[in-house]
Design a protein around this motif. Structure first.
Motif, PDB file in Angstrom:
ATOM      1  N   ALA A   1      33.607  24.351  46.223  1.00 37.52           N
ATOM      2  CA  ALA A   1      33.366  25.337  47.279  1.00 37.52           C
ATOM      3  C   ALA A   1      34.667  25.996  47.724  1.00 37.52           C
ATOM      4  O   ALA A   1      34.691  27.203  48.020  1.00 37.52           O
TER       5      ALA A   1
ATOM      6  N   ASP B   1      35.563  28.620  45.202  1.00 31.31           N
ATOM      7  CA  ASP B   1      34.715  29.802  45.297  1.00 31.31           C
ATOM      8  C   ASP B   1      35.112  30.709  46.465  1.00 31.31           C
ATOM      9  O   ASP B   1      35.024  31.934  46.345  1.00 31.31           O
ATOM     10  N   ASP B   2      35.529  30.096  47.577  1.00 32.92           N
ATOM     11  CA  ASP B   2      35.706  30.863  48.811  1.00 32.92           C
ATOM     12  C   ASP B   2      37.160  31.043  49.260  1.00 32.92           C
ATOM     13  O   ASP B   2      37.409  31.677  50.286  1.00 32.92           O
TER      14      ASP B   2
ATOM     15  N   GLU C   1      33.640  18.535  47.533  1.00 33.60           N
ATOM     16  CA  GLU C   1      33.586  19.880  48.106  1.00 33.60           C
ATOM     17  C   GLU C   1      34.581  20.841  47.452  1.00 33.60           C
ATOM     18  O   GLU C   1      34.608  22.027  47.782  1.00 33.60           O
TER      19      GLU C   1
END
Length: 290
Positions: free
Chosen positions: A129, A132-133, A126
């Protein structure tokens, strides 16, 4: 009638805790966990202190010391080292529940202003992710001590880098002042009655909890860690209590393997919540009936 409290030394900082552990328990078996092939790997209390100093020194060297660090991983020896390395090098550790959804973990990572993520194998897939965030994230460090994840920064390389610096005479970790009454840990509530709330704790808060528990109960010499280490009850009372009192802490690798690992490690105690105790009780009687 009020029971008589046991006389237990009261620690004021995590560095004092480590110094006490080394001076009183030294090379005694401190931690046992299962390795990649199911073998039992043992480390002493002296190993813990050396690894924390090495990891903390490496954190200082790469500029991570003092930052907020999210910690999402399985319970392990490396989890304990990583936690203590952050708080003793001037940072703030934010342990999180690995069972949360990815969206929830990312939300909490942003909420606590984490600039560093320590992650275990359970969430390794993960990590993109998070990148990215979570725009504030600058450093990603795998704390899996046994698998080669390919991450440029990982537990083994950080500890070794710190040991190399110490061998060259680096004393920066030792010069970091104790912060007994300053925030060192943020624990998020479960959010069952609303949004997750960050509970800010100091070393004094956490070490007083361990002192209170040890004052009331005498732990036997071998325990098993079953609850997740991000759980306040597990880390603040069980892990810290074992380090202070020189109790060998056996680390369970999965909630599915509790009964099997009870036979492997033969502990004399554990700290659990009612739900786990009830499940164990039912499974034992189910097998007995069969």
């Amino acid at each position: 009638m009020r029971s008589k409290l046991r006389k237990v030394p009261r620690m004021t900082s995590f560095k004092e805790l480590l110094e006490h552990s080394v001076s009183h328990h030294g090379e005694k078996d401190g931690f046992k966990e299962l390795g990649p092939q199911g073998e039992i790997i043992t480390r002493s209390f002296a190993n813990l202190a050396r690894d924390v100093e090495a990891f903390g020194t490496a954190l200082i060297d790469v500029g991570i010391a003092g930052k907020h660090t999210a910690l999402i991983s399985e319970g392990s020896y490396s989890f304990i080292v990583a936690y203590l390395a952050v708080v003793t090098s001037g940072g703030v550790i934010v342990p999180m529940d690995k069972e949360l959804s990815t969206d929830e973990m990312i939300m909490l990572t942003r909420k606590c202003d984490a600039e560093v993520l320590f992650y275990g194998d359970v969430i390794a897939h993960e990590v993109p992710a998070f990148l990215d965030d979570c725009p504030r994230l600058e450093y990603l460090i795998s704390i899996d001590a046994y698998r080669n994840t390919g991450a440029p920064m990982n537990f083994s390389t950080m500890v070794q880098a710190g040991k190399n610096l110490l061998a060259e005479g680096d004393t920066r970790w030792r010069q970091v002042p104790d912060r007994s009454d300053e925030m060192s840990t943020i624990l998020f509530t479960s959010g069952t009655t609303g949004p997750n709330k960050g509970v800010m704790l100091t070393p004094h808060n956490i070490l007083t909890t361990a002192w209170a528990g040890l004052s009331m109960h005498e732990y036997p010499d071998r325990a098993i860690s079953v609850l997740p280490m991000n759980h306040a009850y597990e880390f603040n009372l069980h892990v810290i209590g074992c380090i202070q009192q020189g109790i060998t802490l056996c680390i369970n690798d999965s909630i599915l393997h509790v009964q099997q690992n009870l036979r492997v490690f033969e502990p004399k105690m554990s700290l659990m919540v009612p739900m786990i105790v009830t499940a164990l009780y039912k499974n034992i009687w189910k097998q007995a009936e069969q």
